[in-house]
Scaffold this active site. Structure first.
Site, PDB file in Angstrom:
ATOM      1  N   GLN A  89      42.796 -46.545  30.551  1.00 37.42           N
ATOM      2  CA  GLN A  89      43.184 -45.229  30.012  1.00 37.42           C
ATOM      3  C   GLN A  89      44.334 -45.267  29.022  1.00 37.42           C
ATOM      4  O   GLN A  89      45.126 -44.341  28.949  1.00 37.42           O
ATOM      5  CB  GLN A  89      43.537 -44.283  31.174  1.00 37.42           C
ATOM      6  CG  GLN A  89      42.339 -43.970  32.014  1.00 37.42           C
ATOM      7  CD  GLN A  89      42.688 -43.214  33.279  1.00 37.42           C
ATOM      8  OE1 GLN A  89      43.794 -42.721  33.441  1.00 37.42           O
ATOM      9  NE2 GLN A  89      41.732 -43.127  34.180  1.00 37.42           N
ATOM     10  N   GLY A 134      43.579 -46.298  25.787  1.00 35.92           N
ATOM     11  CA  GLY A 134      42.963 -46.299  24.469  1.00 35.92           C
ATOM     12  C   GLY A 134      42.842 -47.673  23.841  1.00 35.92           C
ATOM     13  O   GLY A 134      42.973 -47.834  22.634  1.00 35.92           O
ATOM     14  N   LEU A 135      42.592 -48.698  24.669  1.00 38.69           N
ATOM     15  CA  LEU A 135      42.347 -50.033  24.103  1.00 38.69           C
ATOM     16  C   LEU A 135      40.864 -50.404  24.212  1.00 38.69           C
ATOM     17  O   LEU A 135      40.491 -51.566  24.108  1.00 38.69           O
ATOM     18  CB  LEU A 135      43.219 -51.084  24.810  1.00 38.69           C
ATOM     19  CG  LEU A 135      44.724 -50.977  24.560  1.00 38.69           C
ATOM     20  CD1 LEU A 135      45.475 -51.979  25.419  1.00 38.69           C
ATOM     21  CD2 LEU A 135      45.061 -51.209  23.083  1.00 38.69           C
ATOM     22  N   GLY A 166      38.654 -50.228  26.784  1.00 35.59           N
ATOM     23  CA  GLY A 166      38.273 -51.002  27.953  1.00 35.59           C
ATOM     24  C   GLY A 166      36.852 -50.726  28.419  1.00 35.59           C
ATOM     25  O   GLY A 166      36.131 -51.656  28.781  1.00 35.59           O
ATOM     26  N   SER A 167      36.437 -49.473  28.434  1.00 29.80           N
ATOM     27  CA  SER A 167      35.077 -49.155  28.884  1.00 29.80           C
ATOM     28  C   SER A 167      34.072 -49.719  27.910  1.00 29.80           C
ATOM     29  O   SER A 167      33.061 -50.313  28.298  1.00 29.80           O
ATOM     30  CB  SER A 167      34.851 -47.649  28.945  1.00 29.80           C
ATOM     31  OG  SER A 167      35.800 -47.040  29.748  1.00 29.80           O
ATOM     32  N   ALA A 192      34.402 -52.210  26.099  1.00 28.81           N
ATOM     33  CA  ALA A 192      34.330 -53.674  26.203  1.00 28.81           C
ATOM     34  C   ALA A 192      33.380 -54.088  27.325  1.00 28.81           C
ATOM     35  O   ALA A 192      32.625 -55.055  27.192  1.00 28.81           O
ATOM     36  CB  ALA A 192      35.724 -54.252  26.449  1.00 28.81           C
ATOM     37  N   ASP A 224      35.367 -48.736  17.700  1.00 25.53           N
ATOM     38  CA  ASP A 224      35.617 -49.684  18.791  1.00 25.53           C
ATOM     39  C   ASP A 224      34.414 -50.587  19.005  1.00 25.53           C
ATOM     40  O   ASP A 224      34.536 -51.774  19.270  1.00 25.53           O
ATOM     41  CB  ASP A 224      35.868 -48.950  20.109  1.00 25.53           C
ATOM     42  CG  ASP A 224      37.008 -47.967  20.000  1.00 25.53           C
ATOM     43  OD1 ASP A 224      37.608 -47.883  18.913  1.00 25.53           O
ATOM     44  OD2 ASP A 224      37.282 -47.284  20.998  1.00 25.53           O
TER      45      ASP A 224
END
Ligand SMILES: *[C@@H]1O[C@H](CO)[C@@H](O)[C@H](O)[C@H]1NC(C)=O
Ligand SMILES: *[C@@H]1O[C@H](CO)[C@@H](O)[C@H](O)[C@H]1NC(C)=O
Ligand SMILES: *[C@@H]1O[C@H](CO)[C@@H](O)[C@H](O)[C@H]1NC(C)=O
Ligand SMILES: *[C@@H]1O[C@H](CO)[C@@H](O)[C@H](O)[C@H]1NC(C)=O
Length: 637
Positions: free
Chosen positions: A400, A402-403, A405-406, A408, A453
């Site tokens: 959570q 904003g990198l 993760g989901s 990815a 992303d």
């Protein structure tokens, strides 16, 4: 739907060679029709001179197992000739095939053979078939199971006739097969060549006798048999080629399997095929495949990717999500012990974990990706091998902030599925893969996101992206241009350590944009402009300019989204960075910021301040996957 299995051929070369063989090894096979030849030998007998054939695994059984196991067909018919009728009757009784469904075409030898398409026409006429049909030649065989359901899904989806095709093995000549040329965007077969010479086509996509035909196509079959009465013209290939030439719409679906024993095969080909089938069974199970996808940082231009803008982003090496796919007897998605908790220390522990992390573990990401993958393949004519797998995942990307993760985890799952089912960029072109990942998020999980992303996680490294409306409308995707990652100056990354109270960003920018709000539209154009300037600044190593542009990017975001919507902690991170002369802007939608600080001493002080306020801060380690062209992302265990 009705299924018709055709086994009406005569005097196969193979049958004749078995009859003439003097070695004595094949006496059990004399007079056995090709479709009833054994499909397996007992492995312990492969070294000796005498073959020990399997009694119950006949070539036809492979088809019957595939067809009967599904409740897809109202009836299955088998059409044979008078000569071999008794053999099939006996087989039917032993294999629970309905004997009344065997059709006898009356021919007794090659001279009075009526031809495969006429045998089909006879079956349709004599059994009053008025339905969609699946037709297969029961004397050929596939080397890998596939799903009949998926094939029929594609047929229903296309609502048109369907030919199955596969990649011809390098060794095999086109002159024994029907060869097609296909238009990959529509899935339509544009040319069907019956047994072409190599100079007639560059294509090596072969069609076995394996077709789905619509009810409305059945009249063409009798029309054709009326027109062409010579047995030599009555092969399936001739008929299909005529149909395509008449302008009839025929789609292709690609199977993962190779098809064997097609055409005039001889005894040595048969024996080497049956021997290799032992080897295939003995092959060790496929190894697990692990694929890693890295977190991303939006360097410039975000959030304009969701608004036909331009952005530059990069993958970072410290944070990644890894997914492992393994062949398995069952299809299984494995829970992650930390991210998908099902056991808790106490009710208050459950309270604390749920409050911090919500209810959204990674399992739903795996499941949604699998669902979409099947759906994509089923509606794009890519048949998947019928084999089960297990999936598990691991990730160290902070949640959570904003990198990405989901995204990815989804990208890694997708890359695993591609490898497991042996699909390549020929099946799903690379520029379309980010859209696939985005569709999983938007359509299945209702996560609103842009393409950026997913593009960087598929391409890796440092990528300049142009999402102009005109480009996307024309080619179905943006332009994605890799840049030299070593041109980047050192960057830092900071993020909130407790994202649960960072506050969600509620903004109306998307609605305003859709509604044609001039300020938002102009703002998105400005982001694109900033991106183009930043691209120059990076390429010319103009670090001061890049610093200014990063700040301009944030200021524009603040203006469009308002300070309140950006959240207190996010604003705090920006102002700490700015206070020390660094640039600072969001990596994604908030929770983490990226900055560029040119003064080492000030940077040190800045880091101290970040840390004392409870933020996590580190040097950003760019990850250059794609431009090195290495397979670093794919660690095969
Ligand atoms: C297809 O699957 C069945 C059972 O799942 C197996 O017995 C058979 O050998 C498989 N056939 C091929 C060609 O892989
Ligand atoms: C072609 O296939 C045969 C057996 O099917 C094999 O012996 C031969 O080595 C193959 N040739 C090539 C070039 O792969
Ligand atoms: C896949 O798994 C299911 C059970 O989860 C099983 O019934 C099915 O036979 C398996 N399919 C294959 C091809 O192994
Ligand atoms: C995967 O596909 C390639 C080409 O499409 C083929 O050469 C290769 O043998 C396939 N591998 C498996 C395991 O099916």
């Amino acid at each position: 739907m009705i299924c018709i299995i055709i086994v009406a051929g005569h005097g196969a070369k193979l049958e004749q060679e078995i009859l003439r063989d003097e070695s004595g090894q094949f006496t059990d096979l004399i007079n056995v029709p090709k479709a009833l030849l054994p499909a397996a030998i007992q492995s312990n007998a492969s070294s000796g001179s005498n073959w020990k054939f399997s009694d119950d695994q006949r070539i036809l059984n492979c088809w019957w197992d595939l067809l009967k196991s599904r409740q897809q067909f109202k009836e299955v018919y088998l059409v044979t000739n008078a000569d071999k009728y008794k053999h099939y009757e006996r087989w039917a009784t032993a294999n629970e095939f309905p004997v009344p469904n065997i059709v006898n075409d009356g021919s007794t030898n090659a001279e009075n053979s009526i031809g495969a398409i006429a045998a089909l026409e006879l079956t349709i006429r004599s059994k009053n078939i008025n339905d969609d049909i699946l037709v297969v030649a029961g004397d050929m065989i596939f080397d890998q199971n596939f799903s009949i359901e998926q094939l029929l899904d594609y047929f229903k989806h296309k609502k048109g006739d369907l030919a199955i095709y596969y990649d011809l093995e390098e060794n095999k000549s086109t002159e024994q097969r029907g060869i097609i040329e296909i238009d990959s965007s529509s899935g339509r077969i544009v040319k069907f060549l019956e047994k072409p010479k190599p100079e007639e086509t560059a294509s090596r996509l072969a069609c076995p006798v394996f077709y789905c035909l619509c009810k409305s196509t059945l009249p063409y079959i009798s029309k054709y048999t009326d027109l062409y009465r010579e047995p030599k013209d009555r092969s399936f290939g001739c008929f299909m080629s005529w149909l395509v030439n008449e302008g009839h719409t025929l789609y292709g679906m690609k199977l993962p399997s190779q098809f064997q024993l097609i055409g005039k095969i001889d005894l040595s080909e048969y024996t080497s095929w049956i021997q290799s089938s032992i080897k295939r069974n003995e092959e060790p199970a496929l190894k697990p495949i692990t694929v890693r996808t890295y977190a991303r940082v939006g360097l410039i231009g975000n959030p304009s990717d969701g608004f036909n803008g331009k952005t530059i982003s990069l993958t970072i090496g410290d944070f990644w999500a890894e997914v492992t796919i393994k062949p398995s007897t069952k299809l299984k998605l494995n829970l992650h012990p930390l991210n998908d908790p099902t056991e808790f220390g106490s009710l208050s522990d459950l309270y604390g974990i749920s409050r911090r992390e919500g209810y959204l573990g990674g399992l739903r990401l795996l499941q949604a990706t699998c669902k979409k993958f099947y759906e994509y393949c089923s509606s794009n004519g890519i048949a998947l091998a019928r084999k089960n797998f297990s999936l598990s995942y691991e990730t160290n990307i902070p949640r959570q902030v904003g990198l990405a993760g989901s995204s990815a985890i989804i990208s890694s799952t997708f890359k695993c599925l591609m490898k497991f089912f042996n699909l390549t960029e020929n099946d799903i072109p690379k520029p379309k893969q980010p859209q696939f990942v985005l569709n999983v998020e938007e359509e299945e999980l209702h996560i609103t996101a842009g393409l950026q992303d997913r593009v960087i996680q598929i391409y890796e490294g440092l990528v300049y992206m142009d999402f102009s409306e005109e480009l996307i409308n024309r080619q179905g995707h943006g332009n994605y241009i890799p840049m030299e990652i070593n041109d980047l100056p050192p960057l830092w990354l900071a993020y909130v350590s407790d994202p649960s109270d960072s506050g969600k960003i509620h903004s109306t920018v998307k609605e305003r944009w859709r509604g044609g709000d001039e300020e938002v539209i102009k703002g998105m154009k400005d982001f694109a402009e900033i991106t183009d300037q930043a691209r120059d600044a990076i390429e010319t190593k103009n670090t001061n300019q890049l610093l200014e542009l990063m700040n301009a990017n944030f200021d524009l975001r603040k203006k469009l989204y308002t300070e309140k919507a950006l959240g207190e902690k996010n604003m705090r991170m920006i102002s700490i960075g700015r206070k020390y002369g660094s640039s600072a802007k969001f990596c994604g939608s908030g929770g983490a910021v990226v900055g560029l600080c040119l003064d080492e001493k000030k940077k040190y002080e800045m880091i101290q301040e970040f840390q004392s306020e409870g933020f996590v801060v580190c040097d950003l380690k760019p990850y250059d996957g794609a431009t090195k062209g290495s397979d670093k992302i794919e660690r095969e265990l």
